[in-house]
Design a protein around this motif. Structure first.
Motif, PDB file in Angstrom:
ATOM      1  N   PHE A 185     -13.767 -17.174 -23.320  1.00 62.56           N
ATOM      2  CA  PHE A 185     -12.429 -16.610 -22.451  1.00 62.56           C
ATOM      3  C   PHE A 185     -13.328 -16.004 -21.254  1.00 62.56           C
ATOM      4  O   PHE A 185     -14.490 -15.203 -21.291  1.00 62.56           O
ATOM      5  N   MET A 186     -13.048 -16.356 -20.231  1.00 59.28           N
ATOM      6  CA  MET A 186     -13.470 -16.041 -19.004  1.00 59.28           C
ATOM      7  C   MET A 186     -14.958 -16.383 -18.937  1.00 59.28           C
ATOM      8  O   MET A 186     -15.969 -15.411 -18.406  1.00 59.28           O
ATOM      9  N   GLY A 187     -15.538 -17.488 -19.639  1.00 56.53           N
ATOM     10  CA  GLY A 187     -16.990 -17.720 -19.515  1.00 56.53           C
ATOM     11  C   GLY A 187     -17.496 -16.996 -20.476  1.00 56.53           C
ATOM     12  O   GLY A 187     -18.932 -17.454 -20.847  1.00 56.53           O
ATOM     13  N   LEU A 188     -17.162 -16.295 -21.551  1.00 55.17           N
ATOM     14  CA  LEU A 188     -17.752 -15.461 -22.745  1.00 55.17           C
ATOM     15  C   LEU A 188     -17.348 -16.473 -24.072  1.00 55.17           C
ATOM     16  O   LEU A 188     -16.393 -16.518 -24.305  1.00 55.17           O
ATOM     17  N   ALA A 189     -18.696 -16.590 -24.527  1.00 56.80           N
ATOM     18  CA  ALA A 189     -18.301 -17.603 -25.816  1.00 56.80           C
ATOM     19  C   ALA A 189     -17.943 -16.503 -26.925  1.00 56.80           C
ATOM     20  O   ALA A 189     -17.884 -15.176 -26.694  1.00 56.80           O
ATOM     21  N   ALA A 190     -17.031 -16.724 -28.000  1.00 53.93           N
ATOM     22  CA  ALA A 190     -16.464 -15.983 -29.005  1.00 53.93           C
ATOM     23  C   ALA A 190     -17.438 -15.047 -29.613  1.00 53.93           C
ATOM     24  O   ALA A 190     -18.950 -15.496 -29.786  1.00 53.93           O
ATOM     25  N   THR A 191     -17.191 -13.731 -29.762  1.00 56.96           N
ATOM     26  CA  THR A 191     -17.917 -12.863 -30.366  1.00 56.96           C
ATOM     27  C   THR A 191     -17.638 -12.270 -31.667  1.00 56.96           C
ATOM     28  O   THR A 191     -18.319 -11.644 -32.295  1.00 56.96           O
ATOM     29  N   GLY A 192     -16.134 -12.901 -32.004  1.00 61.51           N
ATOM     30  CA  GLY A 192     -15.681 -12.268 -33.229  1.00 61.51           C
ATOM     31  C   GLY A 192     -15.346 -10.782 -33.155  1.00 61.51           C
ATOM     32  O   GLY A 192     -15.027 -10.057 -34.164  1.00 61.51           O
TER      33      GLY A 192
END
Length: 235
Positions: A185-192
């Motif tokens: 999302f918006m260049g941020l990988a999944a963090t959970g």
């Protein structure tokens, strides 16, 4: 006062009747003052149909009935019926727009897990979306589907509508959004991470009861902070 007429008929020749109604609409274009018409088929009797026609007033309905084209079409319609149709004339004494319920259904639909359901019954083809987070407004149903899909790819989420205020063709919705960050999302990988966001959306509805325009305001900065996107800046 708004006036509604119910036309109750039985026919085994509905396709012919449907074409006849199209002819009536075409011949009375610019003269007919009906504002809304719905034809329904009885689920338990395929030969039973009811047409609901709305007019601005009883007087306008009578003007419509007195058109030469209406008289001709009426005689042809009766010939297609298995028995004489019945007419019920109603003065509308209470008229509640169900826009608020449609607004809630919109929030529920875009948060549905799995494949994104069709939005045809909810938003207009020429839908116009105003979101200050986007450089350009989102225009059209297909573009809106892409926008929603972007959020759905990044999160499993659901809206809780806290308040609604409806007036004329607009519904203002105050909501809380809760999601799980599952994808990019918006260049941020999944963090959970479990995240929460609040916001307000104003929907404008068209004459068919679909959402034609929307204005969104929400705490996107707070969302990015919860995802850790601002950590480097704070350091």
């Amino acid at each position: 006062m708004t006036f509604v007429q119910l036309i109750d008929c039985r026919t085994s020749r509905f396709d012919e009747m449907d074409r006849l109604m199209d002819t009536w609409v075409e011949q009375t274009r610019g003269k007919r003052t009906a504002t809304h018409a719905v034809v329904g088929k009885d689920r338990s009797d395929a030969s039973h149909f009811i047409e609901i026609v709305e007019f601005p007033s009883y007087e306008e309905a009578m003007r419509n009935s007195n058109l030469p084209e209406t008289d001709k079409i009426f005689r042809e319609l009766v010939a297609l019926c298995d028995e004489m149709p019945t007419f019920t004339d109603l003065d509308v004494v209470r008229d509640e727009k169900l826009y608020a319920a449609t607004a809630r259904r919109m929030f529920e639909t875009i948060g549905t897990r799995g494949e994104l359901p069709p939005l045809d019954g909810l938003i207009a083809q020429d839908y116009h979306d105003h979101d200050p987070a986007n450089e350009q407004d989102t225009m059209g149903m297909d573009a809106m589907r892409r926008e929603v899909s972007m959020w759905r790819a990044g999160f499993d989420f659901a809206f809780e509508v806290e308040d609604q205020i409806a007036q004329d063709d607009r519904v203002c919705n105050r909501w809380t959004w809760r999601g799980t960050h599952k994808g990019d999302f918006m260049g941020l990988a999944a963090t959970g991470r479990q995240v929460t966001m609040t916001g307000t959306t104003v929907f404008r509805f068209d004459g068919d009861g679909r959402i034609a325009e929307a204005w969104w305001q929400y705490d996107r900065l707070g969302l990015m902070a919860q995802l850790g996107a601002l950590d480097a800046l704070e350091g």
